[in-house]
Design a protein around this motif. Structure first.
Motif, short mmCIF file in Angstrom:
data_model
loop_
_atom_site.label_atom_id
_atom_site.label_comp_id
_atom_site.label_asym_id
_atom_site.label_seq_id
_atom_site.Cartn_x
_atom_site.Cartn_y
_atom_site.Cartn_z
N THR A 145 -70.40 -2.46 -11.08
CA THR A 145 -69.45 -3.36 -11.73
C THR A 145 -69.64 -3.37 -13.24
OG1 THR A 145 -69.35 -4.78 -9.77
CG2 THR A 145 -68.65 -5.75 -11.86
N ILE A 146 -70.88 -3.42 -13.68
CA ILE A 146 -71.15 -3.42 -15.13
C ILE A 146 -70.61 -2.14 -15.77
CG2 ILE A 146 -72.98 -3.30 -16.86
CD1 ILE A 146 -74.66 -5.12 -15.03
N ILE A 147 -70.88 -1.01 -15.13
CA ILE A 147 -70.40 0.28 -15.66
C ILE A 147 -68.87 0.30 -15.68
CG2 ILE A 147 -70.29 2.76 -15.21
CD1 ILE A 147 -73.12 2.52 -14.01
N PHE A 148 -68.26 -0.17 -14.61
CA PHE A 148 -66.80 -0.18 -14.48
C PHE A 148 -66.17 -1.05 -15.55
CE2 PHE A 148 -62.95 -1.83 -12.18
CZ PHE A 148 -62.26 -0.63 -12.14
N TRP A 149 -66.71 -2.23 -15.76
CA TRP A 149 -66.14 -3.15 -16.76
C TRP A 149 -66.35 -2.63 -18.18
CZ3 TRP A 149 -68.19 -8.43 -14.46
CH2 TRP A 149 -67.42 -8.76 -13.34
N VAL A 150 -67.55 -2.18 -18.48
CA VAL A 150 -67.85 -1.73 -19.84
C VAL A 150 -67.00 -0.53 -20.22
CG1 VAL A 150 -69.62 -0.70 -21.32
CG2 VAL A 150 -70.20 -2.66 -19.87
N ILE A 152 -65.45 9.37 -16.41
CA ILE A 152 -66.35 9.73 -15.30
C ILE A 152 -67.17 8.51 -14.89
CG2 ILE A 152 -68.40 11.07 -14.69
CD1 ILE A 152 -67.24 13.39 -16.31
N LEU A 153 -67.74 7.83 -15.87
CA LEU A 153 -68.52 6.63 -15.57
C LEU A 153 -67.63 5.54 -14.97
CD1 LEU A 153 -70.90 6.38 -18.67
CD2 LEU A 153 -71.53 6.89 -16.31
N TRP A 154 -66.39 5.46 -15.41
CA TRP A 154 -65.44 4.47 -14.88
C TRP A 154 -65.25 4.69 -13.38
CZ3 TRP A 154 -60.43 4.46 -12.74
CH2 TRP A 154 -59.74 3.24 -12.79
N HIS A 155 -65.03 5.93 -13.00
CA HIS A 155 -64.84 6.24 -11.58
C HIS A 155 -66.13 6.07 -10.78
CE1 HIS A 155 -61.23 8.30 -13.24
NE2 HIS A 155 -60.70 8.01 -12.06
N ILE A 180 -64.12 -0.09 -23.17
CA ILE A 180 -64.21 0.99 -24.16
C ILE A 180 -62.93 1.82 -24.18
CG2 ILE A 180 -65.38 3.15 -24.74
CD1 ILE A 180 -67.97 1.89 -23.72
N MET A 181 -62.44 2.20 -23.02
CA MET A 181 -61.25 3.05 -22.97
C MET A 181 -59.99 2.30 -23.41
SD MET A 181 -61.73 5.60 -19.69
CE MET A 181 -61.92 4.32 -18.44
N ILE A 182 -59.90 1.01 -23.07
CA ILE A 182 -58.71 0.24 -23.43
C ILE A 182 -58.67 -0.07 -24.92
CG2 ILE A 182 -57.60 -2.02 -23.17
CD1 ILE A 182 -58.38 -1.92 -20.21
#
Length: 263
Positions: free
Chosen positions: A101-106, A127-130, A110-112
């Motif tokens: 969850t932390i990786i997904f949110w961070v 890649i980290l998002w997925h 960053i991308m947005i």
């Protein structure tokens, strides 16, 4: 798919500013819900009042340096590794969900905010998002179907849902719909891509908008409780509990008859 920023294509019909405002609104809902939860349950008031009471029964004064060390060790051990879970499976599921969850949110932030329209987004972020979403799904579904106390120990069906389950379900739904949105966007299926995008947005609204009614705010209380516990042990107040006995623990043979399922 894994190396493509899904928010870039989204920016072709939704303004990046709108996406950024949405993220800020979710942050505001989280902060507001947590504050309301603290006011309603009086958690902060309890911690401060209990801390004052414990100081009166302390047997030694803990130096500032030692306090800092205790806090750092608590964060590194109890919080970062979920040491409060004695079961290996439950601990692993929790760590997968937490760090996923932390990786997904961070990476989402960053991308947005940094690459909402850039086709040259560094591949590491999507890649980290997925990967983060997959970790959250793995930990969340593992917990939901196999490790929940009311399912494993109390025999309730897995599909029994109560208000306390709102956080876990919304969290897993957000990651699941995010992955499906990315997949169908990559495969060129505009209809399914739009469907799962809408579900992705709605699940985020439920997740962050439901903080007051879910266990989301619980994540902020647990580190504080763990720190207070270790500080109380250091100053001798021990939360008014007696010191450990010198006699070894004796549970008898009954403890060997069944697998421990304590949480």
């Amino acid at each position: 798919m894994l190396s493509i920023n899904p928010f870039v294509e989204l920016s072709s019909f939704i303004s990046p500013i709108a996406m950024q405002i949405f993220v800020l609104v979710m942050v505001a809902l989280t902060v507001g819900g947590t504050i309301l939860d603290m006011i309603h349950k009086k958690n902060a008031k309890y911690f401060f009042e209990n801390s004052k009471k414990l100081k009166k029964s302390a047997t030694r004064n803990v130096p500032t340096g030692e306090k800092v060390t205790i806090i750092a060790k608590t964060l590194a051990h109890d919080v970062a590794t979920s040491a409060e879970f004695c079961g290996v499976k439950r601990r692993a599921a929790h760590l997968l969900g937490m760090y996923g969850t932390i990786i997904f949110w961070v990476t989402s932030v960053i991308m947005i905010f940094s690459f909402p329209t850039s086709t040259t987004t560094p591949a590491v972020y999507p890649i980290l998002w997925h990967v983060g979403a997959l970790m959250t799904c793995l930990g969340g579904y593992w917990f939901w179907f196999f490790l929940r106390v009311d399912v494993r120990s109390e025999g309730n069906p897995w599909n029994r849902i109560v208000m306390a389950d709102l956080f876990v379900l919304a969290l897993v739904a957000t990651s699941t719909f995010g992955l499906l949105w990315s997949f169908f966007q990559f495969s060129g299926s505009s209809g399914l891509s739009s469907l799962f995008l809408i579900l992705f947005v709605l699940s985020n609204i439920v997740l962050f908008g439901g903080v007051y009614w879910s266990k989301f705010a619980h994540m902020f209380y647990k580190p504080g409780a763990a720190i207070q516990k270790h500080l109380a042990e250091a100053d001798g107040s021990r939360d008014y509990l007696p010191e450990p006995a010198d006699k070894p623990k004796q549970f008898g043979l009954g403890i060997k008859r069944s697998e421990p399922q304590n949480y």
